[in-house]
Design an enzyme around this catalytic site. Structure first.
Site, short mmCIF file in Angstrom:
data_model
loop_
_atom_site.label_atom_id
_atom_site.label_comp_id
_atom_site.label_asym_id
_atom_site.label_seq_id
_atom_site.Cartn_x
_atom_site.Cartn_y
_atom_site.Cartn_z
N LYS A 133 37.71 38.14 44.13
CA LYS A 133 37.91 38.86 45.41
C LYS A 133 37.56 40.35 45.25
O LYS A 133 36.81 40.90 46.04
CB LYS A 133 39.36 38.71 45.89
CG LYS A 133 39.77 37.25 46.13
CD LYS A 133 41.17 37.12 46.66
CE LYS A 133 42.25 37.57 45.72
NZ LYS A 133 42.34 36.77 44.46
N ARG A 182 39.56 39.54 31.98
CA ARG A 182 39.35 40.71 32.86
C ARG A 182 39.83 41.99 32.19
O ARG A 182 40.86 42.03 31.53
CB ARG A 182 40.12 40.50 34.17
CG ARG A 182 40.21 41.74 35.04
CD ARG A 182 40.64 41.45 36.45
NE ARG A 182 41.77 40.55 36.56
CZ ARG A 182 42.13 39.94 37.68
NH1 ARG A 182 41.43 40.12 38.79
NH2 ARG A 182 43.17 39.14 37.71
N ARG A 239 49.44 36.55 51.89
CA ARG A 239 49.56 35.61 50.76
C ARG A 239 50.56 34.51 51.06
O ARG A 239 50.77 33.63 50.22
CB ARG A 239 50.01 36.39 49.54
CG ARG A 239 49.08 36.23 48.34
CD ARG A 239 49.46 37.27 47.38
NE ARG A 239 48.97 37.16 46.06
CZ ARG A 239 48.17 38.07 45.51
NH1 ARG A 239 47.69 39.05 46.23
NH2 ARG A 239 47.84 37.96 44.25
N ARG A 274 45.11 43.94 32.12
CA ARG A 274 46.26 44.03 33.03
C ARG A 274 47.45 43.29 32.44
O ARG A 274 47.29 42.22 31.86
CB ARG A 274 45.88 43.38 34.36
CG ARG A 274 45.60 44.35 35.46
CD ARG A 274 44.99 43.68 36.65
NE ARG A 274 45.85 42.71 37.32
CZ ARG A 274 45.55 42.09 38.45
NH1 ARG A 274 44.40 42.36 39.05
NH2 ARG A 274 46.36 41.22 38.99
N ARG A 296 50.69 32.52 38.14
CA ARG A 296 50.13 33.08 39.38
C ARG A 296 49.28 32.04 40.10
O ARG A 296 49.25 32.00 41.33
CB ARG A 296 49.31 34.34 39.06
CG ARG A 296 50.21 35.52 38.68
CD ARG A 296 49.45 36.63 37.97
NE ARG A 296 48.39 37.20 38.76
CZ ARG A 296 47.28 37.74 38.26
NH1 ARG A 296 47.10 37.79 36.96
NH2 ARG A 296 46.37 38.23 39.06
P1 ADP Z 1 40.37 38.63 41.88
O1 ADP Z 1 40.28 39.99 42.57
O2 ADP Z 1 40.11 37.50 42.81
O3 ADP Z 1 41.62 38.45 41.10
P2 ADP Z 1 38.22 39.73 40.16
O4 ADP Z 1 37.18 40.14 41.15
O5 ADP Z 1 39.02 40.82 39.54
O6 ADP Z 1 39.19 38.58 40.82
O7 ADP Z 1 37.48 38.85 39.03
C1 ADP Z 1 38.21 38.34 37.93
C2 ADP Z 1 37.37 38.47 36.66
O8 ADP Z 1 36.25 37.58 36.73
C3 ADP Z 1 36.79 39.87 36.44
O9 ADP Z 1 36.82 40.15 35.07
C4 ADP Z 1 35.35 39.76 36.97
O10 ADP Z 1 34.47 40.65 36.26
C5 ADP Z 1 35.01 38.30 36.69
N1 ADP Z 1 34.16 37.69 37.73
C6 ADP Z 1 34.27 37.84 39.08
N2 ADP Z 1 33.35 37.09 39.73
C7 ADP Z 1 32.65 36.43 38.76
C8 ADP Z 1 31.57 35.47 38.78
N3 ADP Z 1 31.04 35.04 39.93
N4 ADP Z 1 31.13 35.01 37.59
C9 ADP Z 1 31.68 35.44 36.42
N5 ADP Z 1 32.70 36.31 36.33
C10 ADP Z 1 33.18 36.81 37.48
P1 AMP Z 2 46.53 40.88 42.79
O1 AMP Z 2 45.99 42.18 42.28
O2 AMP Z 2 46.08 40.57 44.20
O3 AMP Z 2 46.29 39.74 41.84
O4 AMP Z 2 48.11 41.06 42.91
C1 AMP Z 2 48.91 41.35 41.78
C2 AMP Z 2 50.38 41.09 42.09
O5 AMP Z 2 50.83 41.94 43.16
C3 AMP Z 2 50.70 39.67 42.57
O6 AMP Z 2 50.85 38.76 41.50
C4 AMP Z 2 52.02 39.92 43.34
O7 AMP Z 2 53.11 40.08 42.45
C5 AMP Z 2 51.76 41.27 43.99
N1 AMP Z 2 51.16 41.11 45.34
C6 AMP Z 2 49.94 41.57 45.75
N2 AMP Z 2 49.73 41.27 47.04
C7 AMP Z 2 50.81 40.59 47.47
C8 AMP Z 2 51.19 39.97 48.70
N3 AMP Z 2 50.39 40.00 49.78
N4 AMP Z 2 52.41 39.35 48.76
C9 AMP Z 2 53.22 39.33 47.71
N5 AMP Z 2 52.93 39.87 46.51
C10 AMP Z 2 51.74 40.50 46.38
#
Ligand code: ADP
Ligand code: AMP
Length: 210
Positions: A13, A123, A88, A156, A167
């Protein structure tokens, strides 16, 4: 344009958000980023949220809704917004509607469990500018150093495997019902998120329209 990015942790995302916000000139709002900033700064909100985040649980709906409501009042949201990580729960989505916060399109990024675990555990995020990397799929040029700003790139706290697994489970029980919710409203588009990031981007642009 008002867009919601839906998808489990590690679906891509945040990665996709950068291109979408540029192309459609809308502001990217990640509730997770806002919470992490508050945790880092030690604000009262950060202190309340941290325990939930560390365990991979959701922060209580009331806290999240108040935060989003406040954020969307800011001037930079007038041209539209890209919500990443919100809503969410169905409760959050209903609360949004009651508050008059509209959504035009919901992009559901679909990725299987094994890939999610690999992506989230690998990540790395820049502590200074927030740029996201991956140890295998998008490594920094110099290990541990952000290509963009030279900041320190870190793992993270909630990207440890056990927390990622929790998660994903929380996503499946609490958030996945939103797919049906937005399907019924005719607002959802599904995108296969297992492909290269650039291919996923093209598919999203095609779904949102040029
Ligand atoms: P989200 O915001 O949904 O948690 P991220 O955008 O942070 O996910 O992506 C999670 C990890 O996967 C990051 O390290 C990113 O660089 C990697 N990633 C994202 N999209 C792809 C893809 N299409 N192919 C390979 N790796 C990806
Ligand atoms: P994310 O960066 O989106 O993976 O979110 C990291 C953490 O933040 C999640 O695991 C939740 O603990 C909290 N969080 C983020 N967005 C929300 C939401 N809309 N509702 C509840 N918790 C959230």
């Amino acid at each position: 344009m008002r867009v919601v990015l839906l998808g489990p942790p590690g679906a891509g995302k945040g990665t996709q958000a950068t291109g979408i916000e540029e192309k459609y000139n809308i502001v990217h709002i990640s509730t997770g980023d806002i919470f992490r900033k508050n945790v880092k700064e030690g604000t009262p909100l950060g202190k309340q949220a941290q325990a939930y985040m560390d365990k991979g649980e959701l922060v209580p709906d009331e806290l999240v809704i108040a935060l989003v409501q406040d954020r969307l009042k800011q001037d930079d949201c007038k041209n539209g917004y890209l919500l990443d990580g919100f809503p969410r729960t169905v409760f959050q989505a209903e609360a949004m509607e009651k508050l008059g916060i509209d959504v035009d399109k919901v992009v559901d990024i679909q990725v299987g469990r094994d890939t999610l675990i690999k992506r989230a555990t690998g990540r790395r995020v820049c502590k200074k500018c927030g740029e996201t990397y991956h140890i295998s799929f998008r490594p920094t040029k110099v290990e541990g150093v952000c290509d963009k700003c030279g900041g320190e790139v870190a793992h993270r706290a909630d990207d440890q495997e056990a927390t990622v697994a929790r998660r994903i489970d929380v996503y499946l029980t609490e958030t996945a019902p939103l797919v049906d919710y937005y399907e019924k409203k005719g607002k959802i588009v599904h995108v296969d998120g297992e492909q290269e990031a650039s291919t996923v981007q093209e598919k999203i642009f095609a779904a949102l329209g040029d």
